[in-house]
Design a protein around this motif. Structure first.
Motif, mmCIF file in Angstrom:
data_model
loop_
_atom_site.group_PDB
_atom_site.id
_atom_site.type_symbol
_atom_site.label_atom_id
_atom_site.label_comp_id
_atom_site.label_asym_id
_atom_site.label_seq_id
_atom_site.Cartn_x
_atom_site.Cartn_y
_atom_site.Cartn_z
ATOM 1 N N GLN A 1 65.557 39.565 -59.302
ATOM 2 C CA GLN A 1 66.270 40.807 -59.547
ATOM 3 C C GLN A 1 67.570 40.539 -60.319
ATOM 4 O OE1 GLN A 1 65.096 43.732 -58.814
ATOM 5 N NE2 GLN A 1 66.858 45.042 -59.310
ATOM 6 N N LYS A 2 68.289 39.459 -59.933
ATOM 7 C CA LYS A 2 69.537 39.130 -60.618
ATOM 8 C C LYS A 2 69.274 38.752 -62.069
ATOM 9 C CE LYS A 2 72.153 37.582 -56.562
ATOM 10 N NZ LYS A 2 72.866 36.442 -55.915
ATOM 11 N N ILE A 3 68.179 38.013 -62.277
ATOM 12 C CA ILE A 3 67.834 37.609 -63.650
ATOM 13 C C ILE A 3 67.501 38.843 -64.495
ATOM 14 C CG2 ILE A 3 66.220 36.301 -65.075
ATOM 15 C CD1 ILE A 3 65.907 34.349 -62.777
ATOM 16 N N LEU A 4 66.756 39.766 -63.903
ATOM 17 C CA LEU A 4 66.395 40.996 -64.606
ATOM 18 C C LEU A 4 67.648 41.762 -65.022
ATOM 19 C CD1 LEU A 4 64.437 43.213 -65.542
ATOM 20 C CD2 LEU A 4 64.403 44.058 -63.185
ATOM 21 N N ILE A 5 68.575 41.934 -64.083
ATOM 22 C CA ILE A 5 69.803 42.675 -64.375
ATOM 23 C C ILE A 5 70.618 41.965 -65.441
ATOM 24 C CG2 ILE A 5 72.008 43.442 -63.401
ATOM 25 C CD1 ILE A 5 70.566 43.873 -60.741
ATOM 26 N N SER A 6 70.658 40.644 -65.360
ATOM 27 C CA SER A 6 71.403 39.853 -66.333
ATOM 28 C C SER A 6 70.819 39.998 -67.740
ATOM 29 C CB SER A 6 71.401 38.380 -65.911
ATOM 30 O OG SER A 6 72.015 37.578 -66.900
ATOM 31 N N GLU A 7 69.485 39.927 -67.850
ATOM 32 C CA GLU A 7 68.832 40.044 -69.159
ATOM 33 C C GLU A 7 68.968 41.451 -69.726
ATOM 34 O OE1 GLU A 7 67.375 37.420 -70.953
ATOM 35 O OE2 GLU A 7 68.529 36.424 -69.381
ATOM 36 N N GLN A 8 68.914 42.435 -68.845
ATOM 37 C CA GLN A 8 69.097 43.810 -69.308
ATOM 38 C C GLN A 8 70.519 44.017 -69.830
ATOM 39 O OE1 GLN A 8 67.743 45.964 -65.743
ATOM 40 N NE2 GLN A 8 66.107 46.840 -66.993
ATOM 41 N N GLY A 9 71.485 43.444 -69.136
ATOM 42 C CA GLY A 9 72.871 43.551 -69.595
ATOM 43 C C GLY A 9 73.068 42.888 -70.939
ATOM 44 N N LEU A 10 72.428 41.724 -71.122
ATOM 45 C CA LEU A 10 72.534 40.993 -72.383
ATOM 46 C C LEU A 10 71.960 41.802 -73.542
ATOM 47 C CD1 LEU A 10 73.047 38.395 -74.042
ATOM 48 C CD2 LEU A 10 70.752 37.636 -73.336
ATOM 49 N N THR A 11 70.744 42.316 -73.353
ATOM 50 C CA THR A 11 70.099 43.059 -74.445
ATOM 51 C C THR A 11 70.809 44.390 -74.712
ATOM 52 O OG1 THR A 11 68.504 43.948 -72.839
ATOM 53 C CG2 THR A 11 67.829 42.024 -74.125
ATOM 54 N N GLN A 12 71.347 45.013 -73.651
ATOM 55 C CA GLN A 12 72.055 46.268 -73.862
ATOM 56 C C GLN A 12 73.325 46.042 -74.677
ATOM 57 O OE1 GLN A 12 72.357 48.793 -70.450
ATOM 58 N NE2 GLN A 12 73.916 50.126 -71.325
ATOM 59 N N ALA A 13 74.018 44.955 -74.394
ATOM 60 C CA ALA A 13 75.221 44.623 -75.166
ATOM 61 C C ALA A 13 74.859 44.369 -76.631
ATOM 62 C CB ALA A 13 75.908 43.397 -74.569
ATOM 63 N N ALA A 14 73.740 43.681 -76.833
ATOM 64 C CA ALA A 14 73.299 43.396 -78.204
ATOM 65 C C ALA A 14 72.925 44.690 -78.929
ATOM 66 C CB ALA A 14 72.103 42.439 -78.177
ATOM 67 N N LEU A 15 72.265 45.591 -78.223
ATOM 68 C CA LEU A 15 71.830 46.838 -78.845
ATOM 69 C C LEU A 15 72.998 47.778 -79.120
ATOM 70 C CD1 LEU A 15 68.576 47.468 -76.769
ATOM 71 C CD2 LEU A 15 68.719 46.903 -79.203
ATOM 72 N N GLN A 16 74.048 47.674 -78.328
ATOM 73 C CA GLN A 16 75.227 48.489 -78.596
ATOM 74 C C GLN A 16 75.900 48.059 -79.900
ATOM 75 O OE1 GLN A 16 77.370 47.988 -74.907
ATOM 76 N NE2 GLN A 16 76.546 49.875 -74.027
ATOM 77 N N ARG A 17 75.780 46.787 -80.221
ATOM 78 C CA ARG A 17 76.329 46.285 -81.489
ATOM 79 C C ARG A 17 75.382 46.551 -82.644
ATOM 80 N NH1 ARG A 17 78.898 40.379 -81.125
ATOM 81 N NH2 ARG A 17 79.521 41.122 -83.198
ATOM 82 N N ASN A 18 74.073 46.452 -82.380
ATOM 83 C CA ASN A 18 73.074 46.696 -83.422
ATOM 84 C C ASN A 18 71.868 47.402 -82.795
ATOM 85 O OD1 ASN A 18 71.343 46.772 -85.565
ATOM 86 N ND2 ASN A 18 71.035 44.546 -85.707
ATOM 87 N N PRO A 19 71.856 48.731 -82.801
ATOM 88 C CA PRO A 19 70.776 49.489 -82.151
ATOM 89 C C PRO A 19 69.404 49.291 -82.783
ATOM 90 C CG PRO A 19 72.699 50.877 -82.566
ATOM 91 C CD PRO A 19 72.901 49.614 -83.325
ATOM 92 N N LYS A 20 69.345 48.636 -83.930
ATOM 93 C CA LYS A 20 68.060 48.421 -84.593
ATOM 94 C C LYS A 20 67.712 46.929 -84.675
ATOM 95 C CE LYS A 20 68.226 52.676 -87.282
ATOM 96 N NZ LYS A 20 68.130 53.306 -88.628
ATOM 97 N N SER A 21 68.164 46.203 -83.678
ATOM 98 C CA SER A 21 67.872 44.769 -83.623
ATOM 99 C C SER A 21 66.458 44.541 -83.102
ATOM 100 C CB SER A 21 68.880 44.065 -82.707
ATOM 101 O OG SER A 21 68.469 42.736 -82.433
ATOM 102 N N TYR A 22 65.597 44.007 -83.945
ATOM 103 C CA TYR A 22 64.226 43.715 -83.533
ATOM 104 C C TYR A 22 64.217 42.790 -82.319
ATOM 105 C CZ TYR A 22 62.063 45.685 -87.778
ATOM 106 O OH TYR A 22 61.611 46.520 -88.763
#
Length: 314
Positions: A1-22
């Motif tokens: 569960q912690k890993i899932l939350i961590s990965e979601q946080g990482l990708t969300q931060a990336a998408l906030q910078r570039n919403p069209k990041s493949y």
């Protein structure tokens, strides 16, 4: 569960910078596949896509991810959307007119006399009815916000396949199914007519309009297989015939407003006349199609030879 939350946080931060990041969208998808979280987390993912689409309503990366999440909520963790459908279409059945190039116009009357072939695709996911309706409502809101939202129309066209399937599966009453299908198509035609009247030269609206006409013809063909009566194939077309006649009249009015242009209006009118011509072949309908093709040869010279070829087929 912690890993899932961590990965979601990482990708969300990336998408906030570039919403069209493949990479960010694919990694977020991969994380869901690996952990297969509970429904509440998947619903949060749907809400996340809603937030991103409120910022950029045509972000196709986000639309694709939303489609994947809906598949997961329906039990398909590989994200596949397949519907079990049986099509009874002949090799000379009408083809879409609204692709990159104008496809051939086949005479529906000739089609009726050819041998029908049946093809069936397997079903791998059935979207729950409540979720399906929710997604249809979501696309409706996005389309009303912007009639040029191709991604929303494309997603809606895929949802409609599941609507047809759900209609057939839940009831064996052909008359009841026919009425429900008619109601759905009437509502879809209203949406697209509003879009066309708002911006007649927007290709997105005409693309979806062509899909609706193709689905109308396909549903009529499926009725033939279901009841084994050739008259049934025309029942849905007959019922919706007056609506198509109204559409033809509407498109003629649009042409009167812009006689020098209106390429897409002419193509749309041509497509409607093709479907109507299959129900009642008339010299008047045929002559109007020929006139439209001649006009297209003048207004769209880059494809004049193609229109000339179609003219020769009438």
């Amino acid at each position: 569960q912690k890993i899932l939350i961590s990965e979601q946080g990482l990708t969300q931060a990336a998408l906030q910078r570039n919403p069209k990041s493949y990479g960010a969208w694919f990694h977020r998808k991969w994380v869901l596949q690996q952990f297969q979280p509970k429904i509440s987390i998947l619903q949060q993912e749907l809400e996340l896509t809603s937030q991103f689409l409120s910022l950029d309503e045509r972000n196709f990366h986000c639309w694709n991810y939303r489609r994947f999440v809906v598949a997961c909520l329906s039990g398909s963790w590989n994200g596949e959307w397949k519907v079990e459908t049986t099509s009874s279409l002949s090799s000379s059945s009408p083809m879409s007119l609204m692709g990159p190039q104008l496809s051939s116009i086949a005479k529906t009357a000739a089609t009726a006399s050819t041998t029908l072939t049946s093809t069936t695709s397997s079903s791998s996911v059935v979207i729950p009815q409540e979720l399906l309706q929710s997604e249809l409502d979501f696309t409706t809101s996005k389309i009303k916000d912007n009639f040029s939202n191709f991604s929303a129309f494309h997603y809606r066209s895929q949802l409609l396949d599941h609507v047809w399937n759900e209609t057939t599966v839940t009831s064996n009453d052909n008359e009841s199914n026919n009425k429900r299908t008619e109601k759905i198509l009437q509502e879809e035609f209203q949406i697209i007519e509003d879009a066309i009247c708002t911006e007649p030269d927007d290709q997105t609206s005409w693309w979806y309009h062509a899909i609706l006409l193709d689905k109308l013809v396909e549903q009529g063909s499926n009725q033939t297989t279901a009841v084994g009566d050739s008259s049934a194939s025309s029942s849905l077309l007959t019922v919706l015939g007056p609506r198509l006649e109204e559409q033809a009249a509407l498109f003629r009015e649009l042409l009167e407003d812009s006689p020098g242009g209106g390429k897409w209006v002419r193509l749309g009118l041509l497509r409607v006349l093709q479907v109507l011509g299959g129900e009642s072949s008339s010299t008047t309908t045929s002559e109007e199609q020929k006139s439209l093709l001649r006009e297209l040869m003048e207004t769209d010279r880059d494809r004049s030879q193609r229109y000339h070829e179609l003219l020769q087929q009438l």
